[in-house]
Design a protein around this motif. Structure first.
Motif, PDB file in Angstrom:
ATOM      1  N   PHE A 107      -4.627  26.654 -11.412  1.00 26.06           N
ATOM      2  CA  PHE A 107      -6.017  26.221 -11.549  1.00 26.06           C
ATOM      3  C   PHE A 107      -6.751  26.289 -10.216  1.00 26.06           C
ATOM      4  CE2 PHE A 107      -9.391  23.043 -11.814  1.00 26.06           C
ATOM      5  CZ  PHE A 107      -9.981  23.356 -13.022  1.00 26.06           C
ATOM      6  N   LYS A 108      -6.062  25.971  -9.129  1.00 26.46           N
ATOM      7  CA  LYS A 108      -6.704  25.953  -7.815  1.00 26.46           C
ATOM      8  C   LYS A 108      -6.674  27.313  -7.119  1.00 26.46           C
ATOM      9  CE  LYS A 108      -7.747  21.557  -7.754  1.00 26.46           C
ATOM     10  NZ  LYS A 108      -9.166  21.094  -7.728  1.00 26.46           N
ATOM     11  N   LEU A 109      -5.598  28.073  -7.283  1.00 26.72           N
ATOM     12  CA  LEU A 109      -5.411  29.282  -6.479  1.00 26.72           C
ATOM     13  C   LEU A 109      -5.841  30.565  -7.179  1.00 26.72           C
ATOM     14  CD1 LEU A 109      -1.909  28.512  -4.897  1.00 26.72           C
ATOM     15  CD2 LEU A 109      -4.174  28.118  -3.917  1.00 26.72           C
ATOM     16  N   ASN A 110      -5.770  30.627  -8.501  1.00 26.62           N
ATOM     17  CA  ASN A 110      -6.107  31.878  -9.183  1.00 26.62           C
ATOM     18  C   ASN A 110      -7.546  32.328  -8.952  1.00 26.62           C
ATOM     19  OD1 ASN A 110      -3.605  32.451 -10.171  1.00 26.62           O
ATOM     20  ND2 ASN A 110      -4.032  31.881 -12.281  1.00 26.62           N
ATOM     21  N   GLY A 132      -2.304  32.070  -7.756  1.00 27.16           N
ATOM     22  CA  GLY A 132      -1.601  30.880  -8.214  1.00 27.16           C
ATOM     23  C   GLY A 132      -0.316  31.214  -8.942  1.00 27.16           C
ATOM     24  N   THR A 133      -0.389  32.130  -9.899  1.00 30.07           N
ATOM     25  CA  THR A 133       0.813  32.534 -10.631  1.00 30.07           C
ATOM     26  C   THR A 133       1.828  33.173  -9.695  1.00 30.07           C
ATOM     27  OG1 THR A 133      -0.584  32.936 -12.572  1.00 30.07           O
ATOM     28  CG2 THR A 133       1.642  33.837 -12.613  1.00 30.07           C
ATOM     29  N   PHE A 134       1.353  33.994  -8.774  1.00 27.86           N
ATOM     30  CA  PHE A 134       2.264  34.627  -7.814  1.00 27.86           C
ATOM     31  C   PHE A 134       2.954  33.577  -6.942  1.00 27.86           C
ATOM     32  CE2 PHE A 134       3.044  36.448  -3.593  1.00 27.86           C
ATOM     33  CZ  PHE A 134       3.832  37.545  -3.921  1.00 27.86           C
ATOM     34  N   ALA A 135       2.200  32.579  -6.489  1.00 23.60           N
ATOM     35  CA  ALA A 135       2.768  31.562  -5.597  1.00 23.60           C
ATOM     36  C   ALA A 135       3.841  30.739  -6.303  1.00 23.60           C
ATOM     37  CB  ALA A 135       1.657  30.659  -5.061  1.00 23.60           C
ATOM     38  N   VAL A 136       3.558  30.288  -7.529  1.00 24.39           N
ATOM     39  CA  VAL A 136       4.557  29.461  -8.220  1.00 24.39           C
ATOM     40  C   VAL A 136       5.777  30.291  -8.614  1.00 24.39           C
ATOM     41  CG1 VAL A 136       2.886  27.767  -9.031  1.00 24.39           C
ATOM     42  CG2 VAL A 136       3.347  29.781 -10.430  1.00 24.39           C
ATOM     43  N   ASN A 137       5.579  31.555  -8.953  1.00 22.70           N
ATOM     44  CA  ASN A 137       6.732  32.397  -9.274  1.00 22.70           C
ATOM     45  C   ASN A 137       7.626  32.600  -8.056  1.00 22.70           C
ATOM     46  OD1 ASN A 137       6.204  32.718 -11.985  1.00 22.70           O
ATOM     47  ND2 ASN A 137       5.217  34.708 -11.777  1.00 22.70           N
ATOM     48  N   MET A 138       7.022  32.818  -6.903  1.00 27.81           N
ATOM     49  CA  MET A 138       7.829  33.011  -5.699  1.00 27.81           C
ATOM     50  C   MET A 138       8.496  31.702  -5.268  1.00 27.81           C
ATOM     51  SD  MET A 138       7.611  36.176  -5.263  1.00 27.81           S
ATOM     52  CE  MET A 138       7.379  36.289  -7.047  1.00 27.81           C
ATOM     53  N   PHE A 139       7.776  30.601  -5.371  1.00 28.97           N
ATOM     54  CA  PHE A 139       8.361  29.308  -5.018  1.00 28.97           C
ATOM     55  C   PHE A 139       9.528  28.981  -5.944  1.00 28.97           C
ATOM     56  CE2 PHE A 139       8.410  24.651  -5.694  1.00 28.97           C
ATOM     57  CZ  PHE A 139       8.785  24.255  -4.419  1.00 28.97           C
ATOM     58  N   VAL A 144       6.799  34.144 -17.267  1.00 28.90           N
ATOM     59  CA  VAL A 144       6.652  35.571 -17.559  1.00 28.90           C
ATOM     60  C   VAL A 144       5.491  35.807 -18.518  1.00 28.90           C
ATOM     61  CG1 VAL A 144       7.763  37.548 -18.694  1.00 28.90           C
ATOM     62  CG2 VAL A 144       9.047  36.168 -17.075  1.00 28.90           C
ATOM     63  N   SER A 145       5.253  34.877 -19.437  1.00 28.59           N
ATOM     64  CA  SER A 145       4.189  35.062 -20.427  1.00 28.59           C
ATOM     65  C   SER A 145       2.819  35.170 -19.757  1.00 28.59           C
ATOM     66  CB  SER A 145       4.208  33.909 -21.429  1.00 28.59           C
ATOM     67  OG  SER A 145       4.029  32.664 -20.776  1.00 28.59           O
ATOM     68  N   THR A 146       2.521  34.280 -18.830  1.00 30.17           N
ATOM     69  CA  THR A 146       1.250  34.371 -18.108  1.00 30.17           C
ATOM     70  C   THR A 146       1.221  35.604 -17.218  1.00 30.17           C
ATOM     71  OG1 THR A 146       1.089  31.957 -18.113  1.00 30.17           O
ATOM     72  CG2 THR A 146      -0.304  33.142 -16.552  1.00 30.17           C
ATOM     73  N   TRP A 147       2.353  35.938 -16.635  1.00 24.38           N
ATOM     74  CA  TRP A 147       2.432  37.099 -15.745  1.00 24.38           C
ATOM     75  C   TRP A 147       2.103  38.393 -16.485  1.00 24.38           C
ATOM     76  CZ3 TRP A 147       6.823  40.705 -14.987  1.00 24.38           C
ATOM     77  CH2 TRP A 147       6.671  41.508 -13.858  1.00 24.38           C
ATOM     78  N   VAL A 148       2.703  38.603 -17.656  1.00 26.92           N
ATOM     79  CA  VAL A 148       2.420  39.838 -18.395  1.00 26.92           C
ATOM     80  C   VAL A 148       1.008  39.813 -18.970  1.00 26.92           C
ATOM     81  CG1 VAL A 148       4.836  40.315 -18.915  1.00 26.92           C
ATOM     82  CG2 VAL A 148       3.500  38.917 -20.493  1.00 26.92           C
ATOM     83  N   THR A 149       0.488  38.628 -19.297  1.00 25.95           N
ATOM     84  CA  THR A 149      -0.903  38.548 -19.750  1.00 25.95           C
ATOM     85  C   THR A 149      -1.853  38.982 -18.648  1.00 25.95           C
ATOM     86  OG1 THR A 149      -0.322  36.714 -21.227  1.00 25.95           O
ATOM     87  CG2 THR A 149      -2.649  37.014 -20.716  1.00 25.95           C
ATOM     88  N   GLU A 150      -1.568  38.574 -17.432  1.00 26.60           N
ATOM     89  CA  GLU A 150      -2.396  38.999 -16.301  1.00 26.60           C
ATOM     90  C   GLU A 150      -2.236  40.489 -16.028  1.00 26.60           C
ATOM     91  OE1 GLU A 150      -2.172  34.670 -14.002  1.00 26.60           O
ATOM     92  OE2 GLU A 150      -0.767  36.288 -13.525  1.00 26.60           O
ATOM     93  N   LEU A 151      -1.021  41.000 -16.155  1.00 22.73           N
ATOM     94  CA  LEU A 151      -0.824  42.444 -15.984  1.00 22.73           C
ATOM     95  C   LEU A 151      -1.628  43.230 -17.016  1.00 22.73           C
ATOM     96  CD1 LEU A 151       3.029  42.714 -15.321  1.00 22.73           C
ATOM     97  CD2 LEU A 151       1.182  42.898 -13.657  1.00 22.73           C
ATOM     98  N   GLN A 152      -1.690  42.721 -18.222  1.00 22.55           N
ATOM     99  CA  GLN A 152      -2.430  43.397 -19.279  1.00 22.55           C
ATOM    100  C   GLN A 152      -3.938  43.303 -19.060  1.00 22.55           C
ATOM    101  OE1 GLN A 152      -0.799  45.039 -21.509  1.00 22.55           O
ATOM    102  NE2 GLN A 152      -2.214  45.486 -23.184  1.00 22.55           N
TER     103      GLN A 152
END
Length: 486
Positions: free
Chosen positions: A364-367, A376-383, A431-439
């Motif tokens: 919510f804050k980083l995207n 945001g999604t990238f940061a939490v996935n890497m963390f 992964v669900s949010t990640w592929v949604t963003e990729l799409q």
């Protein structure tokens, strides 16, 4: 030229060109019997359309809406309402929903559905890890299932059609929304997509359940285990002495590289395919999908979820303190050494809501910072990948204590680490949010974002887990997990 010579001459370009169906011919000419008969010999795989119809990714006529074109966190105020006009007079406008109550409902939905998403993922992993399984990374099917549900929710326009309710709109706003839906359906769909992402129940289903059902950190862990030749494989053939499926034979480094590519390719490909299939199902069931009443969700479902969410979370904590298979429990197995419940489920449920809430507020804050790269999604996935790698490494090495050198700190320490990996890391990453963003991203940005996520996640695993694997090596954990027993 004689008649025989005319029949024996070599065919020219004009002869071949005459056989090609004229795509720019008029409709009447294409529908003539002789024209269709003449075109039939050329109907083969050579005439198949191009896979990419839109070669200019930034072209104005492209019908797809890209993530860079809009802010996913913004929503119209007041929320729009799109439905068929009603013959009954509208009810008087009421006070808007309380922001404090809405935030409480959002947090409660995230807590509740993160627990159920974690249970679904663990259950899917247990079900799909069986002798002779064609794919030996069971988290794959959890990622596919979560992406499928996410695709359905993202495309659906029926479940939350009432959005924030008819009572919260005046007659002018209602008429304007109806007029927009009839005159510009694309804009109405975009407005509805923005608005429903602020509804607590939708947030709970999409972010809570789908995000917790899928796990990017587990995906990256399996990628590294495939690279290091430590990926567990179920026993598939009869042996005189059944071998352990956690031990593997030596293989060439080229095979390990192929295994790494295989896990990445089929996980990303199947998750993206599931996302699209879920969206197609939402379109197919559009006329049959019911609409959830705003009054029902706001007055009954939301308050009920508050009670259930916190009750389930405290229940998981109590189960972790007093597991059913403790020495004096109803499912006792004798001594504490035989207790396995806490490492398999309860500890994961304790840590799951924390990771889900962290992911929601971080996104919510980083995207919104960079529309072309969801930070945001990238940061939490890497963390989550970093924490997963650290916990896995600690769980598989001896730790010296007063009781001696115990792998993973002993049974309880091993169970806590397993709970952090399955619960906290599993719900922090998605992964669900990640592929949604990729799409949703433009093609170039999607490739950059996707490759950066996979490469960075794998690098973290290699640095953290690889430094342990290729120095002291991995030992068998001290507790029972899915990867130590069938």
């Amino acid at each position: 030229m004689t008649e025989a010579a005319s029949h024996s001459r070599e065919p020219t370009y004009l002869d071949y060109h005459a056989r090609i169906p004229q795509r720019h011919a008029s409709k009447q000419e294409r529908n003539r019997p002789e024209a269709s008969t003449q075109a039939q010999p050329s109907l083969n795989e050579v005439d198949a359309p191009e896979p990419v119809q839109n070669r200019q990714d930034d072209s104005a006529w492209h019908r797809q809406t890209h993530l860079e074109d809009e802010s996913l966190e913004s929503a119209p105020t007041p929320p729009s309402f799109r439905t068929r006009p009603s013959s009954s007079p509208p009810s008087p406008q009421r006070d808007p929903p309380s922001p404090v109550a809405t935030q409480l409902y959002i947090v409660s939905h995230l807590v509740f559905f993160s627990i159920w998403g974690t249970l679904a993922r663990l259950g899917m992993q247990w079900l799909t890890f069986y002798p002779g399984a064609p794919l030996v990374t069971p988290v794959l099917w959890a990622n596919v299932g979560g992406s499928f549900v996410m695709g359905f929710l993202s495309e659906d326009r029926r479940l939350f059609r009432e959005e924030w309710g008819l009572d919260n709109m005046n007659s002018h706003a209602r008429e304007k929304a109806l007029e927009q839906e009839q005159s510009d359906p694309a804009a109405a769909k975009k407005a509805h997509a923005k608005t429903k992402k602020t509804i607590p129940l939708y947030i709970g289903l999409a972010t809570g359940f789908c995000g917790s059902f899928t796990s990017f950190s587990s995906f990256m862990r399996d990628v590294f285990l495939a690279l290091s030749n430590n990926l567990p494989t179920p026993v598939n053939h009869p042996y005189a002495t059944v071998p352990s499926f956690t031990s593997t034979i030596h293989r060439n480094g080229g095979y390990s590289f192929m295994a790494l590519l295989a896990v990445i390719v089929y996980t990303v490909a199947l998750s993206l395919a599931a996302l699209n299939v879920g969206a197609h199902l939402a379109l197919a069931l559009d006329r049959f999908t019911p609409t959830l009443s705003f009054r029902l969700t706001r007055r009954f479902i939301d308050p009920l979820i508050v009670v259930l969410a916190w009750g389930c979370w405290f229940g998981a904590i109590f189960l972790s303190i007093w597991p059913p298979d403790r020495p004096s429990g109803p499912s006792s197995r004798g001594s504490w050494a035989n207790e396995v419940w806490r490492g398999e489920v309860p500890f994961a449920l304790v840590f799951a809501p924390i990771g889900c809430l962290l992911r929601y507020y971080a996104s919510f804050k980083l995207n919104p910072i960079a529309a072309s790269f969801p930070l945001g999604t990238f940061a939490v996935n890497m963390f989550g990948c970093a924490v997963e790698a650290m916990c896995y490494s600690i769980q598989h090495v001896p730790i010296t204590s007063s009781a001696g050198a115990l792998v993973g700190g002993g049974r309880v320490g091993c169970q806590v680490l397993q709970g952090v990996m399955d619960g906290f890391c599993g719900t922090t990453t998605t992964v669900s949010t990640w592929v949604t963003e990729l799409q949703s991203l433009r093609r170039r940005h999607a490739y950059v974002y996707g490759m950066a996520s996979v490469v960075a996640g794998l690098c973290l695993m290699v640095i953290i887990m690889g430094s342990v694997r290729w120095t002291v090596g991995f030992d068998t954990p001290a507790c029972v997990t899915m990867r130590t027993s069938l």
